[in-house]
Write an enzyme that holds these catalytic residues in place. Structure first.
Site, PDB file in Angstrom:
ATOM      1  N   GLY A 197      23.018  88.770  44.488  1.00 60.15           N
ATOM      2  CA  GLY A 197      24.047  88.665  43.457  1.00 60.15           C
ATOM      3  C   GLY A 197      23.771  88.391  41.845  1.00 60.15           C
ATOM      4  O   GLY A 197      22.690  89.103  41.504  1.00 60.15           O
ATOM      5  N   SER A 198      24.160  87.415  41.249  1.00 60.64           N
ATOM      6  CA  SER A 198      23.822  87.194  40.025  1.00 60.64           C
ATOM      7  C   SER A 198      22.396  86.753  39.961  1.00 60.64           C
ATOM      8  O   SER A 198      21.986  86.664  38.626  1.00 60.64           O
ATOM      9  CB  SER A 198      24.706  86.046  39.424  1.00 60.64           C
ATOM     10  OG  SER A 198      26.303  86.537  39.372  1.00 60.64           O
ATOM     11  N   THR A 199      21.629  86.588  40.579  1.00 65.34           N
ATOM     12  CA  THR A 199      20.340  85.870  40.553  1.00 65.34           C
ATOM     13  C   THR A 199      19.654  87.316  39.933  1.00 65.34           C
ATOM     14  O   THR A 199      18.307  87.121  39.486  1.00 65.34           O
ATOM     15  CB  THR A 199      19.551  85.333  41.931  1.00 65.34           C
ATOM     16  OG1 THR A 199      19.716  86.520  42.824  1.00 65.34           O
ATOM     17  CG2 THR A 199      20.262  84.156  42.535  1.00 65.34           C
TER      18      THR A 199
END
Length: 648
Positions: free
Chosen positions: A326-328
């Site tokens: 995801g956004s990590t």
């Protein structure tokens, strides 16, 4: 021709010398024979008299003590405990069924264990001892010993059995031991003779299996005198074996136990690393299981409960589980763009809430869009469109290269079972594995950690540690072997070979995520200045959202079945000004990053303070809840410690 007197004298002299030589040889032979006869008839008389009376001498293996395992502070986490058992040697027993019938009048024999022992006796060598009863009491042991003359081939023994005093807390790290199986033997070309002893235990999974060569040790031997009915008369001599090596791990038992309690029954994983050395301070998967059940022989009911649980307690999610990050993953895209020179700290992109690529619309999580975004604001508010634009400019090859440099898509060599390599895709990878060409939409999906990108919690922790330190730290689980240090000093860790200014920009943006009012993790910040953290939230979808659903309104995670909810992730390092630890947390189907962020903050503070942090570290609105949580976890910990002592 008549010989002269001189010739006759010479011939006589030669004959005399030969006679002397032959006589000497005969005397020497007779002397050696006499000495040998004396040795056999005098020195060894007792032993051969016993053999003549149908006694014999057996050579038996002595199993070595298995090496023990400790945490970084010397707390024992895998120990050996005395275990009483009854063994039987088939060739000494004669009529095995009759002997076992007599034995059953003295102690209670478990039918399943007895059937297993009978099977082992049939397929193993007749001189090898087979356990027919294990973990018996001292009273039962004494009854068998007193009645030994009536039980040929039966021997009460004191052995060592594995004990895991902290139960589920280290189950996924250490694993467990179990009896050697035919499958185990099939994987070994020249098995150690120890492995041929029925019910001998070896590491099955986890560190126990990966460091079996160090932990097992070397067998000893003993010579015992047994009589005609197989009873041991005396021990003639003994050669002790070599115990296995003791291992000290980098893991902190108190922190590990706290995290296991904090994760509770969530399907989750967490990893804590030292930013500067790569030492793993904690590595957890939840829910967990009690490895002692496997050592003692797990029941069908207990095993079924583990395998049928949809939260997969047997899976080591921290290293085995791979998830869309995801956004990590956005820090990877940001650094690849900075290193490629396509952006700087002031470069902006417009986010209207979506990006049209060819005939497909890629949405931002914020339906109305974020407006103008630069690097810091895009990471702070996790704008998807900004990173779509970056990925299209940089390309998947450079993004994947940066991901690998940060530790993603790399199989890290720590001694745990099923360590996954994750996936950082390239055009060549897709052509080879999917037999289809790479398309521009694949790059867009990868830019927000979706599509083909997969990472484990361990890899995400490595990424966070490398971002924090600027060093190419490698995760380390074993601190020392028999007291000999195995770690790499911080000063010897090589640089990451990334522009320090670019790393500083990314770190500043991660700081804003947790400390700016518009940051996606602001509600879960640490307010003590010297302990503030820098992090990044992540939500990874596990289902496709159709255009029709978007028009009607995306269904909320809490309204979906558990298995269709989004995963929640959070990565961070702290303290921001002097990074010491890196943390990665994933909560499977947690409904988004809000499930992982508070857990990661609690873990971070617990690691920094080496125990419960002061309530002043939390925002005032959280302190009442945190006080109750700390008390609950403290009581649970004390209860587990009491159970652990009872188990030991």
């Amino acid at each position: 021709m008549k010989r002269t007197a001189a010739e006759t004298a010479a011939s006589n002299a030669r004959m005399t010398r030969r006679g002397i030589l032959l006589g000497g040889a005969q005397l020497g032979f007779m002397g050696l024979l006499g000495l040998r006869m004396r040795y056999l008839q005098v020195d060894q008389a007792d032993e051969f008299r016993l053999l003549a009376e149908e006694n014999r001498i057996n050579i038996r293996l002595i199993a070595p003590a298995r090496g023990e395992i400790f945490d970084r502070n010397g707390v024992i986490i895998a120990a050996n405990e005395p275990s009483y058992r009854i063994t039987i040697v088939r060739e000494d027993a004669g009529n095995v069924e009759e002997v076992i019938a007599r034995l059953s009048t003295l102690i209670e024999l478990d039918d399943a264990a007895l059937n297993r022992a009978m099977t082992e006796m049939k397929r193993s060598a007749p001189f090898l001892p087979v356990a027919v009863a294990e973990r018996i009491s001292w009273e039962e042991m004494s009854r068998v010993a007193v009645n030994a003359p009536a039980l040929p081939g039966v021997t009460p023994e004191v052995g060592l059995s594995r004990l895991y005093p902290h139960g589920p807390d280290f189950a996924h790290v250490i694993g467990y031991v179990g009896p050697v199986s035919d499958y185990d033997l099939s994987k070994i070309d020249d098995p150690d003779q120890l492995l041929l002893i029925p019910r001998f235990q070896i590491g099955k999974v986890g560190l126990e299996a990966k460091r079996e060569d160090k932990l097992r040790g070397k067998a000893g031997t003993k010579r015992v005198e047994v009589n005609a009915v197989g009873r041991v008369m005396r021990e003639l001599d003994r050669r002790e074996g070599q115990p296995g090596d003791d291992l000290q791990l980098t893991v902190d038992q108190k922190l590990q136990s706290y995290i296991q309690a904090r994760l509770g029954e969530e399907s989750a994983a967490a990893v804590v690393m030292d930013c500067n050395t790569g030492e793993i301070l904690a590595i957890n998967s939840a829910p967990s299981f009690d490895p002692n059940l496997f050592v003692r022989g797990i029941s069908v009911a207990d095993y079924s409960a583990l395998t049928e649980n949809d939260h997969r307690p047997l899976a080591t999610k921290s290293v085995q589980g791979t998830y869309p990050p995801g956004s990590t993953f956005k820090m990877v895209v940001a650094l690849s763009a900075l290193e490629a020179g396509t952006i700087d700290s002031k470069t902006t992109h417009w986010c209207p809430g979506h990006l049209q690529v060819s005939n497909r619309r890629f949405h931002c999580w914020k339906r109305g869009g974020h407006g103008h975004m630069n690097l810091e604001t895009a990471l702070r508010e996790s704008c998807d469109v900004y990173f779509y634009e970056l990925a299209l400019e940089v390309g998947i090859e450079k993004i994947t290269n940066m991901a690998n440099r940060l530790g993603l898509g790399v199989k890290h060599g720590i001694p745990m079972s099923a360590v996954a390599g994750g996936l950082t895709p390239t055009k060549e990878w897709k052509a080879r594995n999917r037999d289809t060409p790479w398309v521009i939409g694949d790059t867009v999906n990868a830019s927000i950690g979706q599509g083909f990108v997969l990472a484990s919690p361990l890899q995400l922790a490595v990424m966070s540690a490398r971002l924090a330190s600027g060093k190419a730290v490698e995760p380390t689980l074993v601190k020392s072997i028999n007291g000999i240090d195995q770690t790499v000093p911080a000063e010897d860790v090589p640089d990451l070979d990334v522009n320090p200014n670019h790393l500083r920009m990314v770190r500043q943006a991660m700081f804003a995520v947790s400390n700016h009012r518009k940051g996606t993790a602001y509600s879960q910040r640490i307010i003590m200045d010297e302990y503030r953290l820098a992090g990044k939230t992540g939500t990874s979808q596990v289902r496709n959202i159709t255009a029709a659903e978007r028009r009607a309104g995306v269904i909320r995670n809490e309204d979906l079945p558990w298995g269709r909810r989004d995963h929640g992730l959070f990565v961070n390092f702290a303290p921001y000004d002097n990074p010491r630890i890196a943390v990665a947390v994933i909560v499977e189907h947690g409904g988004g990053s809000s499930a992982a962020t508070p857990i990661a903050r609690d873990i971070t503070l617990q690691a920094l303070f080496n125990g419960d942090p002061p309530l002043e570290a939390y925002p005032s609105k959280d302190r009442g809840r945190i006080r109750s949580q700390q008390e609950r976890l403290r009581q649970e910990y004390l209860a587990r410690q009491s159970n652990d002592r009872g188990r030991a």
